[in-house]
Design a protein around this motif. Sequence first.
Motif, short mmCIF file in Angstrom:
data_model
loop_
_atom_site.label_atom_id
_atom_site.label_comp_id
_atom_site.label_asym_id
_atom_site.label_seq_id
_atom_site.Cartn_x
_atom_site.Cartn_y
_atom_site.Cartn_z
N GLY A 8 -62.32 -9.06 10.50
CA GLY A 8 -63.36 -10.07 10.71
C GLY A 8 -64.09 -10.50 9.46
O GLY A 8 -65.28 -10.85 9.51
N ALA A 9 -63.38 -10.51 8.33
CA ALA A 9 -64.01 -10.93 7.08
C ALA A 9 -64.37 -12.42 7.15
O ALA A 9 -63.66 -13.20 7.76
N ARG A 22 -52.59 -7.19 11.34
CA ARG A 22 -53.45 -7.73 10.28
C ARG A 22 -53.44 -6.72 9.14
O ARG A 22 -53.39 -5.51 9.41
N CYS A 23 -53.58 -7.21 7.92
CA CYS A 23 -53.73 -6.24 6.82
C CYS A 23 -55.00 -5.46 7.00
O CYS A 23 -55.15 -4.37 6.47
N THR A 24 -55.96 -6.04 7.74
CA THR A 24 -57.25 -5.39 7.94
C THR A 24 -57.30 -4.58 9.25
O THR A 24 -58.35 -4.03 9.59
N GLU A 50 -60.97 -20.48 10.21
CA GLU A 50 -61.04 -19.88 8.86
C GLU A 50 -60.55 -20.88 7.81
O GLU A 50 -61.08 -20.94 6.70
C1 UN1 Z 1 -55.12 -10.32 7.13
O1 UN1 Z 1 -55.30 -9.31 7.77
O2 UN1 Z 1 -54.00 -10.56 6.64
O3 UN1 Z 1 -60.77 -10.17 8.08
C2 UN1 Z 1 -56.20 -11.32 6.91
C3 UN1 Z 1 -59.92 -10.54 8.89
C4 UN1 Z 1 -59.43 -11.96 8.83
C5 UN1 Z 1 -58.40 -12.11 7.76
C6 UN1 Z 1 -57.32 -11.08 7.86
N1 UN1 Z 1 -60.54 -12.84 8.58
O4 UN1 Z 1 -59.46 -9.77 9.71
#
Ligand code: UN1
Length: 498
Positions: free
Chosen positions: A446-447, A283-285, A106
């Motif tokens: 998975g962005a 993960r924030c996601t 990334e």
């Molecule tokens: C985060 O969760 O802090 O989309 C970033 C995603 C990763 C980036 C996560 N590409 O889960």
Amino acid sequence: MVEKYKNYINGEWIADGSLGTFKNINPANTDDIVGEFPSSGKEEVDAAVAAAKEAFKSWRLVPAPKRADIIKRAGDILVERKEELARLMTREMGKILIETRGDVQEGIDTAYYAAGEGRRMFGDTVPCELPNKFGMSVRMPIGVCGMITPWNFPIAIPTWKIFPALVCGNTVVFKPASDTPASAVKLVEILEEAGIPKGVVNLVNGTGKNVGEAILHHPDVALVAFTGSSEIGRHIAEVCGKHLKRVSLELGGKNGQIVMDDANLELALEGALWGAFGTTGQRCTATSRIILHRKIADEFIERFVQLAQNLKIGNGLDESVQMGPLINQRQREIVHNYVEIGKNEDKAKLLIGGEYLTGGEYDKGFFYKPTVFVDVKPDMRIAKEEIFGPVVAVFTVDSFDEAIDVINSTSYGLSSSIYTQDVNQAFRALRDIETGITYVNGPTIGAEIQLPFGGVKDTGNGHRESSHTVLDIFTEWKSIYVDYSGKLQRAQIDTYEE
Ligand code: UN1
């Protein structure tokens, strides 16, 4: 022998910290000390900001394509050192090797994308209302940027901020999370090797209280970019607001995955497992809520629980391991405290997990069992608050509309997902779910870096990293008018006067 790491200020590596040193330990094996780091405070921040301020004078004048060449080289070095960095990162913060390799990737993607912006950074040229007059807008750098970054993506997230900021012509004071300082040192070494001039990037290690606060309050820091919790984000916004600093915040999430009755269950299960337990839920996601249509709920839950229980947990350096430890004991306590709250909440049922994973090698790390609550209701705390661990709240709903109500029932708005085969339903979800990112038939994580990353509601303050939208964080617009008529022309007046 414990390896000693340094700060990087004004192009010099400096071993001493004014507040002593701190150790960084492997969360999968507390006998393994990754390194010793300078514990810094206001003194180092003052020196770093002074260096960055001085360097800004010349860096802003380097043509953007030349600045971008350095970032491109940093990307090339990241490619060469991908495996070494991934291994260090796994040792330092615990996530499994395929994920730390992805983290470096990334950073590589971000390097090449940001480098490309060095030859774009589009502004507008527009017609002027008066004759013989030219109008355009250009992006200008802002100045010294304080970058405060988290431990869960120790390479990717710093690069999201630092690489585009540098291409835009800003200079940087970088304060990485104190759980992942070694990855940060490596990243700065790479920038140095790539040819970044002295003072343009400065690294100050230490705690948020000692280093972060000094950055926030420093009058010569023009902008603060932060990724972390909403609680700290709110504090940063307050301080920056008081000083009228620019501020970009990427904060928490409570991301939901909807599974409709027509979904491909196999796919939805795989997605939920990866979204919920990848990065040990840190993960924030991460998928921390699963919203199931009643018709498939029983089957889904039964199979999901089985898959979760079969995950191989351990030290991420072992390629067969599927989930690593939590980052530290404090985080394990926070997660466990939420489990206790969940157990006491009205009628939520703990199906699996809810306890430390112990015995043998596990006793040396901060391991936690994959945890699943069912019968969760939207007003419960485990349904609303970010836990940042391998804990999933499962809801059962009777309709698409109820699923949308549930997914929107938190103050966060980062990521979301829906599994359905019905294109009409998918598009209604894309329109109605209140998040910055929505996936159809994919998990909430998975962005990719070429689309904007960020969220609505309490997840941030409206900025988006990644993509070209990151330029809006790290530049300000200048509007330029060139009047070549040789006379005074008054806008709005002479235009319409006969
Ligand atoms: C985060 O969760 O802090 O989309 C970033 C995603 C990763 C980036 C996560 N590409 O889960």
